[in-house]
Write a protein that holds these residues in place. Structure first.
Motif, short mmCIF file in Angstrom:
data_model
loop_
_atom_site.label_atom_id
_atom_site.label_comp_id
_atom_site.label_asym_id
_atom_site.label_seq_id
_atom_site.Cartn_x
_atom_site.Cartn_y
_atom_site.Cartn_z
N LEU A 40 0.81 -1.22 0.00
CA LEU A 40 0.00 0.00 0.00
C LEU A 40 0.84 1.27 0.00
O LEU A 40 0.31 2.36 -0.16
CB LEU A 40 -0.96 -0.01 1.20
N LYS A 41 2.15 1.11 0.13
CA LYS A 41 3.09 2.23 0.12
C LYS A 41 4.04 2.03 -1.06
O LYS A 41 4.52 0.93 -1.30
CB LYS A 41 3.86 2.22 1.44
N ALA A 42 4.32 3.10 -1.79
CA ALA A 42 5.20 3.01 -2.97
C ALA A 42 6.57 2.46 -2.58
O ALA A 42 7.11 2.79 -1.52
CB ALA A 42 5.36 4.39 -3.61
N TYR A 43 7.11 1.61 -3.44
CA TYR A 43 8.42 1.00 -3.23
C TYR A 43 9.08 0.81 -4.58
O TYR A 43 8.42 0.87 -5.63
CB TYR A 43 8.30 -0.35 -2.50
N LYS A 44 10.38 0.55 -4.59
CA LYS A 44 11.09 0.25 -5.84
C LYS A 44 11.12 -1.26 -6.02
O LYS A 44 11.50 -2.00 -5.11
CB LYS A 44 12.51 0.82 -5.81
N ASP A 45 10.72 -1.71 -7.22
CA ASP A 45 10.72 -3.15 -7.51
C ASP A 45 12.14 -3.64 -7.78
O ASP A 45 13.11 -2.89 -7.62
CB ASP A 45 9.76 -3.48 -8.66
N SER A 46 12.26 -4.89 -8.20
CA SER A 46 13.57 -5.53 -8.36
C SER A 46 14.46 -4.85 -9.40
O SER A 46 15.67 -5.06 -9.41
CB SER A 46 13.40 -7.01 -8.71
N VAL A 47 13.87 -4.06 -10.28
CA VAL A 47 14.69 -3.33 -11.26
C VAL A 47 14.62 -1.81 -11.04
O VAL A 47 14.98 -1.02 -11.92
CB VAL A 47 14.33 -3.70 -12.72
N GLY A 48 14.14 -1.40 -9.85
CA GLY A 48 14.18 0.00 -9.46
C GLY A 48 13.01 0.86 -9.90
O GLY A 48 13.09 2.09 -9.83
N ILE A 49 11.92 0.25 -10.35
CA ILE A 49 10.75 1.02 -10.79
C ILE A 49 9.81 1.22 -9.60
O ILE A 49 9.47 0.27 -8.90
CB ILE A 49 10.02 0.28 -11.94
#
Length: 141
Positions: A19-28
């Motif tokens: 529910l909170k923005a995060y960076k995925d495994s490739v930084g998106i």
């Protein structure tokens, strides 16, 4: 065609809910169930918003399958392809050997292609290995 509840559950299982923005495994920057469009650092959403984003994103993937697949599909095959596109994007799907084999009527060959899409940022990711195996299983069901 439209995705089934099984297909939605497949996507939810592998995307997980944040529910909170995060960076995925490739930084998106990502939020909800893998939603990336317009996400900014610090964004926070509700579960209801996450479900709405998922429906929007799934619709885009459904359109990609319906526009590019020229052979008959079972519901399991459709669900697997929508999950695949949801994760990798329509551009990758349109250029894929998976689509070429599928449109040539080589369903078994297409199923074998899922396992080739297990890297992100140049690294083999165990989560993608599991996801592609689940998509292949859905495709073959």
């Amino acid at each position: 065609m439209k995705i089934s509840n099984n297909g939605i559950n497949l996507i939810k299982k592998f995307e997980g809910l944040e529910l909170k923005a995060y960076k995925d495994s490739v930084g998106i920057l990502t939020i909800g169930y893998g939603h990336t469009h317009g996400v900014k650092a610090g964004d926070v959403i509700t579960g209801q918003q996450a479900d709405a984003f998922l429906r929007e994103d799934v619709h885009v993937a459904e359109l990609a399958v319906n526009a590019n697949v020229k052979v008959k599909l079972t519901q399991g095959q459709f669900d697997a392809l929508v999950s695949f596109i949801f994760n990798l994007g329509a551009g990758n799907f349109v250029k894929s050997t998976l689509l070429k084999k599928l449109n040539a009527g080589d369903y078994a060959g297409a199923a074998d292609e899922f396992g080739k899409w297990v890297n992100a940022g140049g690294k083999l990711l165990p989560g993608l290995v599991k996801r592609r195996a689940a998509e292949r299983e859905a495709f073959n069901s």
